[in-house]
Enzyme design. Structure first.
Site, short mmCIF file in Angstrom:
data_model
loop_
_atom_site.label_atom_id
_atom_site.label_comp_id
_atom_site.label_asym_id
_atom_site.label_seq_id
_atom_site.Cartn_x
_atom_site.Cartn_y
_atom_site.Cartn_z
N ARG A 133 0.83 -1.21 0.00
CA ARG A 133 0.00 0.00 0.00
C ARG A 133 0.87 1.26 0.00
O ARG A 133 0.63 2.20 -0.77
CB ARG A 133 -0.90 -0.01 1.25
CG ARG A 133 -1.67 1.27 1.50
CD ARG A 133 -2.36 1.21 2.86
NE ARG A 133 -1.41 1.07 3.96
CZ ARG A 133 -0.72 2.07 4.48
NH1 ARG A 133 -0.87 3.29 4.04
NH2 ARG A 133 0.14 1.86 5.48
N ARG A 151 11.47 -5.58 6.74
CA ARG A 151 10.50 -6.07 7.71
C ARG A 151 11.13 -6.02 9.08
O ARG A 151 12.24 -5.58 9.27
CB ARG A 151 10.05 -7.48 7.35
CG ARG A 151 8.85 -7.50 6.40
CD ARG A 151 8.04 -8.78 6.58
NE ARG A 151 7.54 -8.93 7.94
CZ ARG A 151 7.42 -10.07 8.57
NH1 ARG A 151 7.77 -11.19 7.98
NH2 ARG A 151 6.94 -10.11 9.79
N ARG A 157 13.57 -1.79 12.11
CA ARG A 157 13.40 -1.10 10.83
C ARG A 157 14.12 0.26 10.85
O ARG A 157 14.68 0.67 9.85
CB ARG A 157 11.92 -0.92 10.51
CG ARG A 157 11.32 -2.20 9.94
CD ARG A 157 9.98 -1.92 9.33
NE ARG A 157 8.91 -2.40 10.18
CZ ARG A 157 7.63 -2.12 9.98
NH1 ARG A 157 7.28 -1.33 8.98
NH2 ARG A 157 6.71 -2.62 10.76
N1 LIG Z 1 2.30 -3.78 10.30
C1 LIG Z 1 2.95 -3.66 11.55
C2 LIG Z 1 2.31 -2.66 12.45
N2 LIG Z 1 1.12 -2.91 13.02
C3 LIG Z 1 0.77 -1.82 13.77
C4 LIG Z 1 1.77 -0.89 13.67
C5 LIG Z 1 1.77 0.39 14.40
C6 LIG Z 1 0.75 1.38 13.93
C7 LIG Z 1 -0.66 1.09 14.26
O1 LIG Z 1 -1.00 0.75 15.41
O2 LIG Z 1 -1.49 1.21 13.37
C8 LIG Z 1 2.77 -1.40 12.84
C9 LIG Z 1 4.03 -0.77 12.46
C10 LIG Z 1 3.99 0.10 11.24
O3 LIG Z 1 3.22 -0.12 10.31
O4 LIG Z 1 4.81 1.04 11.17
#
Ligand SMILES: NCc1[nH]cc(CCC(=O)O)c1CC(=O)O
Length: 309
Positions: A133, A151, A157
């Site tokens: 996305r 990842r 990260r």
């Molecule tokens: N996909 C991983 C994930 N799941 C939730 C969050 C934190 C942000 C949230 O609570 O929406 C993240 C990290 C990111 O995308 O940076």
């Protein structure tokens, strides 16, 4: 005194946000004169064990929640705190969303090497994200960008910005805010430029559907505007069958007069195809379906079919 065992993943973010939920619930219990003791239980999920493969290749979203849901069924925990955007659309029979608390900032943000924002990224910049996305929407604006898959938990990260020689990484602002790392953020991407993931910035408290005590407590914790807007976004996701990691974004806002405005997007990972619709309504579920159907009429299913392959 009743003890409530709270399940969580063991990443720094999961532990932090679960701790924050427990603190808020403790305050709420004090306020209502409810005597409860909370205990935290860490659960290692498949998504945490497999960190070196793109998520969509190993089974998508459900990876972070399956083991936690099993612990709920087994009575090892009484509720679980998840990031809403990691939740599949459909919960297993017997489990329910007990509460959706108030949403954090839903926007994506950039941490950059040179400290600049999106417009200051150099030609051909290496941008770290493994979200299709995010890749889609930024490449649509800037086809010159070189998307690199990264990842891991947010802390690892951020380290990869340096160790992998990247110009920028993209993360959800919410996670960084909850960790107390706001000052690391170099730029917020407006939702018009980059629509967030469905439910981004919101949490989902999942519990057993027959646990009246826990359900009663969680009902006091629910945040109405967040519940309405996230319901619209998830209805949109459900209609598109967006269970796994696909280039789908959505963001809903609730106005004073009860009108919900929902924007949804579907795209190809290279950003060459992208369709968006914005609609307004008062019923979150219907609105989500309508925006999804408008996109399906414009070819959303065909675009998504190419990604899932
Ligand atoms: N996909 C991983 C994930 N799941 C939730 C969050 C934190 C942000 C949230 O609570 O929406 C993240 C990290 C990111 O995308 O940076």
């Amino acid at each position: 005194m009743r003890k409530i065992v709270v399940g969580t993943r063991q990443s720094a973010l999961a532990l932090t946000q679960t701790g924050q939920v427990i603190d808020q619930l403790k305050a709420l219990c004090m306020e209502h004169g409810i005597e409860v003791e909370f205990e935290l239980k860490k659960i290692v999920t498949k998504g945490d064990r497999i960190l070196d493969v793109t998520l969509s290749k190993v089974g998508g979203k459900g990876l972070f929640v399956k083991e936690i849901e099993q612990a709920l069924f087994d009575g090892e925990i009484d509720f679980a705190v998840h990031s809403m955007k990691d939740m599949p659309f459909q919960l297993p029979e017997g489990l329910v969303v007990g509460a959706i608390p108030e949403r954090e900032d839903p926007r994506d943000c950039l941490i950059t090497k040179n400290g600049g924002g999106f417009d200051e990224l150099p030609q051909g910049a290496k941008l770290g994200t493994s979200s299709l996305r995010r890749a889609c929407q930024l490449q649509q604006q800037r086809p010159d960008l070189n998307i690199v898959s990264v990842r891991g938990n947010i802390d690892s990260r951020i380290r990869k910005l340096e160790t992998e020689g990247l110009d920028a990484i993209m993360l959800a602002g919410a996670g960084l805010h909850r960790m107390g790392w706001k000052d690391r953020i170099d730029a917020y991407l407006p939702t018009e430029l980059c629509l967030p993931a469905v439910g981004q910035g919101a949490l989902c408290i999942e519990c057993r559907g027959d646990d009246a005590f826990v359900l009663g407590l969680l009902a006091k914790y629910r945040h109405e505007p967040t519940t309405v807007t996230v319901t619209a976004e998830r209805s949109f996701l459900g209609r598109l069958n967006g269970g796994c990691q696909v280039p789908i974004g959505a963001y809903a806002q609730l106005a004073q007069d009860g009108q919900i405005t929902l924007t949804g997007m579907v795209g190809s990972p290279d950003g060459k195809q992208m369709i968006k619709e914005t609609m307004t309504g008062t019923d979150p579920e219907q609105l989500g379906l309508h925006v999804a159907e408008a996109l399906i009429a414009r070819g959303a299913s065909e675009i998504l079919a190419l990604v899932v392959e």
